[in-house]
Design an enzyme around this catalytic site. Structure first.
Site, short mmCIF file in Angstrom:
data_model
loop_
_atom_site.label_atom_id
_atom_site.label_comp_id
_atom_site.label_asym_id
_atom_site.label_seq_id
_atom_site.Cartn_x
_atom_site.Cartn_y
_atom_site.Cartn_z
CG HIS A 194 -1.78 1.17 1.39
ND1 HIS A 194 -1.45 2.23 2.21
CD2 HIS A 194 -2.96 1.49 0.81
CE1 HIS A 194 -2.38 3.15 2.14
NE2 HIS A 194 -3.32 2.73 1.30
CB VAL A 196 1.29 4.55 4.20
CG1 VAL A 196 0.28 5.60 3.78
CG2 VAL A 196 0.58 3.30 4.72
CE LYS A 197 1.07 -1.46 5.28
NZ LYS A 197 -0.14 -0.69 5.03
CG ASN A 198 8.97 0.01 5.64
OD1 ASN A 198 8.10 0.70 6.17
ND2 ASN A 198 9.97 -0.53 6.32
#
Length: 416
Positions: A194, A196-198
């Site tokens: 997604h 906002v993930k790393n």
């Protein structure tokens, strides 16, 4: 100074990969997805990796792959995002919620008490990037008494002959146990890409499998790939490259494939993940800890201990002795300075859907306590030292204001 919570990391490597895809004339599932799957297989040391269009669809796929259905139970923590439970509900099964320990990980003691002959799987959640105690969970499900309770009803269940251990690794790409990828310690790890993930692909996810020798990883990979494309015997890329137009539908699959245009973003980011992006996240977490530890109210998050290390996806600031209402006041104060923060997570029994299903937050005191004093701070590679100092000053001033404390350390004296 306006500071976002988690903007995506887009550099020239990412842009070049995306443009290469656009210029290729092929944007849906094809060669880029295959490259990303190979990258994920290497990064996680897994036997196979299958990209999908979200963590949620990946979890639904793996539960269906294992034959989980109405009447079955899947043990999950009460402290997680809704998708963990929704994936179980979408298969017709019952999410059996248990409490968590102080490090946010599913309580192994509670898991042991919750297992019944209906239990088919456990989904353990790596909150903020901190990996669960998979060694202990594996030991529990391999205990002779627990294995005797397991009732195998499908071919996959008979091959495994025990409870399936799934890691909700949405937050934990790059997390380690004994300096090895944490995904090595569960049967299945499902990652989220997604925004906002790393590592992001805008939307997407990846299933990584490390099943016992009774399973052939290559066969399972091929089967899961078919499952992501409606059970169709031949994908569009194969047909377009001289594979012939004829195809068959072999079983009732799902339409949850990842397109190449999304995979391209992840490919670009993974090129520098271990060398650059993950170390930058770790540095920010270390700075937060170094400064906040001078505050009597600071509860240090689990980041590196007991042979486990986080992926530093979130920095979960916890404040000793505050109420939920005080936490909300602190957030309001921080955000009034144009710093966006968040809370991870509202426990499932506090959400309307799950309250209506009969879950009660009073049964999960640890989950509630962790939620009530948590504030997720910005932590991403683009943060500058100046922005970090501003965040830290603002947080300390906001906490001290709400708690009616005096500052006792001048942040200008701290060198980052």
């Amino acid at each position: 100074m306006k500071i976002s919570f988690a903007p995506p990391y887009i550099d020239q490597l990412v842009i070049d990969e995306v443009m290469d895809t656009l210029n290729s004339g092929w944007i849906t599932t094809g060669p880029k997805v295959a490259i990303l799957e190979h990258q994920m297989k290497q990064l996680t040391a897994s036997d196979a990796a299958v990209c999908v269009n979200s963590w949620t669809s990946g979890a639904i796929l793996m539960l269906k792959w294992f034959g989980i259905k109405e009447g079955d139970e899947v043990i999950i923590p009460a402290y997680t995002y809704c998708a963990t439970a929704l994936s179980v509900l979408h298969c017709g099964a019952t999410p059996v919620m248990v409490d968590v320990d102080d490090d946010c990980c599913i309580s192994t003691t509670a898991v042991l008490k919750a297992i019944t002959p209906k239990t088919k799987a456990i989904i353990a959640v790596d909150i903020a990037g901190w990996p669960c105690n998979y060694k202990e969970l594996k030991a529990i499900i391999n205990t002779p008494e627990i294995k005797k309770l397991f009732i195998a009803e499908t071919a996959k269940q008979k091959a495994l002959n025990r409870i399936l251990l799934i890691a909700d690794a949405a937050h934990s790409i790059g997390a380690t146990i004994d300096e090895l990828p944490a995904s090595k310690y569960s049967d299945v790890s499902i990652f989220s890409f997604h925004a906002v993930k790393n590592i992001t692909t805008a939307e997407g996810g990846c299933i990584c499998i490390n099943l016992p020798p009774a399973f052939d990883a290559n066969n399972e990979y091929r089967y899961l790939k078919l499952y992501t494309l409606n059970g169709q015997s031949k994908d569009a890329f194969t047909k377009s490259n001289g594979g012939g137009w004829k195809y068959d539908i072999l079983f009732m699959g799902l339409k949850i494939n990842m397109p190449d245009i999304c995979a391209a973003i992840g490919i670009g980011q993974l090129k520098t993940y271990h060398a650059k992006l993950l170390p930058l996240r770790k540095r920010i977490a270390s700075i937060y800890c170094e400064i906040f530890k001078e505050m009597d109210w600071f509860i240090e998050p689990a980041l590196k201990r007991d042979n486990r290390e986080s992926s530093y996806h979130l920095f979960a600031l916890r404040i000793k002795g505050i109420s939920e209402a005080q936490r909300d006041q602190i957030i309001d104060s921080i955000m009034s300075s144009e710093i966006t923060v968040n809370v991870h997570f509202t426990p499932l029994p506090m959400l309307t859907l799950f309250k209506d299903l009969g879950y009660e937050i009073g049964k999960y005191p640890s989950a509630y306590a962790l939620y009530a004093n948590e504030i997720s701070l910005p932590i991403y590679p683009q943060l500058t030292d100046g922005e970090l100092i501003f965040i830290i000053k603002t947080v300390i001033n906001s906490v001290n204001k709400v708690l009616q404390l005096d500052n006792f350390k001048e942040l200008e004296e701290i060198e980052l």
